[in-house]
Design an enzyme around this catalytic site. Sequence first.
Site, mmCIF file in Angstrom:
data_model
loop_
_atom_site.group_PDB
_atom_site.id
_atom_site.type_symbol
_atom_site.label_atom_id
_atom_site.label_comp_id
_atom_site.label_asym_id
_atom_site.label_seq_id
_atom_site.Cartn_x
_atom_site.Cartn_y
_atom_site.Cartn_z
ATOM 1 N N HIS A 148 66.299 81.265 27.716
ATOM 2 C CA HIS A 148 65.741 82.584 27.997
ATOM 3 C C HIS A 148 64.389 82.482 28.701
ATOM 4 C CE1 HIS A 148 68.534 83.082 24.665
ATOM 5 N NE2 HIS A 148 68.695 84.326 25.052
ATOM 6 N N LYS A 175 74.775 80.202 28.463
ATOM 7 C CA LYS A 175 74.139 81.509 28.650
ATOM 8 C C LYS A 175 72.708 81.347 29.139
ATOM 9 C CE LYS A 175 72.147 85.224 25.827
ATOM 10 N NZ LYS A 175 71.867 85.620 24.438
#
Length: 443
Positions: A148, A175
Amino acid sequence: MKKLQCKNMILTGGRAKVCIPIMGKERDEILMQAEWAYDKKPDIVEWRADDFIMKKERNREEMAEMIDALNCKLKNIPWIFTYRSKKEGGEGCDDWEKYADYCRIVAKNGNTSNLEFIDIEAYGNQEQAKTLIADIHKEGMRVIGSNHYFDRTPEKQEIIHILRTMENLGADVCKIAVMPQTKEDVSMLISASKEADKLLKVPIITMAMGELGAVTRVSPGETKSVLTFAAGLKASAPGQPPLQIVRHLLKINEGCLLHGNISLIGFMGTGKTTISKALSLITGFQEIDVDKYIVEQAGMEISQIFEKYGEAYFRNLETESIRKITEKEGYIISCGGGAVLKDENVKILKNSGKIVLLTASPETIFDRVKDHTHRPILNQDMSLKHVKELMAEREPRYQAVADFQVNVDKNDRVLTCYEILNRLEQEGCITIPVASHSPEKNS
């Protein structure tokens, strides 16, 4: 097309499942959200456990009891365990050993539950993450490797490198979430996602956060994501739209038909270009900006055309451009602020489809355009007073020619797209073929 067979569901590229988060510090709060989530029937739920764990240090028995309690509330709905550290946007500790211990505890206790994935922050601690992922796999659990960026968007090749690295560490799904600072950042994330999807053997989840990037959450056909996140009772990250909106826009993203064209009109600063691009990502229809089309054809900026040839000459170019664009259908057309002041333009646009008016307050408009230098009719008087005067002149005309209007003061492009598409669907201007959104059967 990639498919991942999980215990209770199938993940398929381009047809994203919807996940909503549950989070909180106290057991009762978390279970109340789980009950709410069960009623909403998302495809999967994410338990963001960092608040719960950081409230006080939890032992193995407390974690096992919490897993059992969540299973009781969620019943047949699969879920993800996520313990997000502070360095990646959560409330959890940055001590890797403690982080890994909780993930191992959950893996040991979650194998007989509906726990589908354990989310691992794989990129920042690669050697340790590789060992942790292997340990989780030994317990029969799958891993989402995640990374992230809450302050920036990495360059395209860096995004691809991060996803490929997590795949090499053993992640079953990879991700990445980024924070865009510009529209170009969003485009770069989408481009990187498409390339990564071709290179990786495992499915991917990618998203741009915040309002600027929220459209990536409802356009998995572009990002190739197998999972997207909608807001639950609480949002776990910036830019998560409500579940109802995400579900409906995903159906459209999977495939829809446009009858005619969609023309966006409105005063400068209402975001016609922004909304047309977002609509294009969601629907797959090509967007055309009339002003940019004119610039490309004329080989000079609009301000230069005004200065050299005058407004009347520009308006004639505008009419011919609109006529040429509307020779075909299936376009989302972003019109200049003055385009519909001319009857001929309105007639052409009406004959080609629906005209949608974007509206905003003078204060919103002025705030958006006050630093612009490419607005010819404002260059001599960039003031709120002048904006109000021009809007007062044009607004009656806009209202008269539009088929319907949508207010954009909230500056929420996903909500705006939802309202436009919902209205167009009601009026039969777009249709969603039933076969295009038949859900994947859970196993």
